[in-house]
Design a protein around this motif. Structure first.
Motif, PDB file in Angstrom:
ATOM      1  N   GLN A   1       0.838  -1.201   0.000  1.00 49.38           N
ATOM      2  CA  GLN A   1       0.000   0.000   0.000  1.00 49.38           C
ATOM      3  C   GLN A   1       0.876   1.256   0.000  1.00 49.38           C
ATOM      4  O   GLN A   1       0.561   2.244  -0.674  1.00 49.38           O
TER       5      GLN A   1
ATOM      6  N   LEU B   1     -16.036  -2.035   4.672  1.00 44.01           N
ATOM      7  CA  LEU B   1     -14.579  -1.957   4.578  1.00 44.01           C
ATOM      8  C   LEU B   1     -14.157  -1.233   3.300  1.00 44.01           C
ATOM      9  O   LEU B   1     -13.222  -0.427   3.314  1.00 44.01           O
TER      10      LEU B   1
ATOM     11  N   ASN C   1     -14.778   2.491   3.729  1.00 43.25           N
ATOM     12  CA  ASN C   1     -13.854   3.147   4.659  1.00 43.25           C
ATOM     13  C   ASN C   1     -12.404   3.167   4.174  1.00 43.25           C
ATOM     14  O   ASN C   1     -11.606   3.980   4.648  1.00 43.25           O
ATOM     15  N   SER C   2     -12.058   2.264   3.254  1.00 48.40           N
ATOM     16  CA  SER C   2     -10.652   2.146   2.856  1.00 48.40           C
ATOM     17  C   SER C   2     -10.363   2.615   1.433  1.00 48.40           C
ATOM     18  O   SER C   2      -9.218   2.953   1.112  1.00 48.40           O
TER      19      SER C   2
ATOM     20  N   LYS D   1      -5.665  -1.787  -0.670  1.00 49.58           N
ATOM     21  CA  LYS D   1      -6.234  -0.977   0.418  1.00 49.58           C
ATOM     22  C   LYS D   1      -7.351  -1.734   1.139  1.00 49.58           C
ATOM     23  O   LYS D   1      -7.405  -1.758   2.375  1.00 49.58           O
TER      24      LYS D   1
ATOM     25  N   THR E   1      -5.951  -4.762   3.095  1.00 51.56           N
ATOM     26  CA  THR E   1      -5.217  -4.277   4.272  1.00 51.56           C
ATOM     27  C   THR E   1      -6.189  -3.949   5.399  1.00 51.56           C
ATOM     28  O   THR E   1      -5.983  -4.346   6.552  1.00 51.56           O
ATOM     29  N   ALA E   2      -7.260  -3.235   5.065  1.00 51.60           N
ATOM     30  CA  ALA E   2      -8.269  -2.882   6.074  1.00 51.60           C
ATOM     31  C   ALA E   2      -8.934  -4.123   6.643  1.00 51.60           C
ATOM     32  O   ALA E   2      -9.156  -4.217   7.858  1.00 51.60           O
TER      33      ALA E   2
ATOM     34  N   GLN F   1      -6.403  -5.955   8.971  1.00 50.82           N
ATOM     35  CA  GLN F   1      -6.228  -5.215  10.214  1.00 50.82           C
ATOM     36  C   GLN F   1      -7.438  -5.386  11.132  1.00 50.82           C
ATOM     37  O   GLN F   1      -7.283  -5.557  12.352  1.00 50.82           O
ATOM     38  N   LEU F   2      -8.641  -5.354  10.550  1.00 44.09           N
ATOM     39  CA  LEU F   2      -9.851  -5.503  11.353  1.00 44.09           C
ATOM     40  C   LEU F   2      -9.913  -6.886  11.990  1.00 44.09           C
ATOM     41  O   LEU F   2     -10.216  -7.024  13.180  1.00 44.09           O
TER      42      LEU F   2
END
Length: 225
Positions: A47, A94, A97-98, A198, A201-202, A205-206
């Protein structure tokens, strides 16, 4: 980019294997989380450098991350998971938001996919509720609650009923797993390689955050006992 296909479902394990399966699952989960953390590092690096990376390299990473998630939905894990694994609709949150550069065409396709997914979610939720109501309404379940033990002469009938209900529940769980993966694959097809990095990745992470919070909650609950 070639997306991973669903893995075959293994037969239901007997109760005698429960403890062994639990141990196997813990071992699997620990390794799965470690690999996921490594993938998060790769995603964050991609990213950060995505505009310098080739699409082929990004697509390779995306395919490997999706394959890693697919491994979660093997028959062993399904023994322990429920339909209440994450709702497919969370995927769209997601993305929102990303990914902040969706084109008009991508937005239209996402909205259409969202409506299709929500409709399938409702069908599965209704089927799950029907199975749960059938289990709760089972005469033997009621008698077992009252007496604390099976009623003689009716055990075989109850076993047949529970076998049928278990089969129905397994079907709903399998279809929920398939819907989650199908939704993710379709979202990936709509997004560009950079956007997918992106999004994944989100998502990664979540998931790791949920696990961390869950471990903290379990540890706090155990210390209060």
């Amino acid at each position: 980019m070639r997306l991973p296909t669903s893995s075959p479902r293994m037969p239901f394990r007997s109760g005698r294997r429960t403890n062994d399966n639990a141990g196997e699952f813990e071992t699997f989960l620990e390794g799965w989380i470690v690999r996921q953390e490594h993938y998060l590092e790769e995603l964050l690096s991609a990213q950060h450098n995505c505009h310098e990376s080739r699409d082929d390299d990004l697509n390779d990473l995306i395919s490997r991350v999706l394959s890693h998630y697919q491994h979660w939905f093997t028959s062993l894990e399904r023994t322990f998971l429920w339909i209440t694994g994450f709702k497919p609709g969370l995927t769209f949150r997601l993305v929102t938001n990303s990914v902040d550069d969706l084109s008009e065409d991508q937005t239209r396709r996402m909205n259409r996919l969202f409506e299709e997914t929500k409709a399938e979610e409702r069908i599965l939720s209704n089927e799950l509720a029907t199975v749960q109501e059938s289990i709760a309404a089972s005469p033997m379940m009621h008698l077992a609650r009252l007496t604390g033990r099976p009623v003689n002469g009716e055990v075989r009938d109850e076993e047949a009923v529970m076998k049928s209900l278990r089969s129905a529940m397994e079907s709903v769980v399998a279809r929920a797993d398939n819907l989650r993966m199908k939704t993710t694959r379709k979202v990936v097809e709509i997004l560009s390689p950079v956007q997918n990095v992106k999004f994944l990745t989100a998502a990664t992470q979540l998931q790791l955050s949920f696990r961390s919070w869950g471990l903290q909650r379990d540890s706090k609950g155990a210390s209060n006992e």
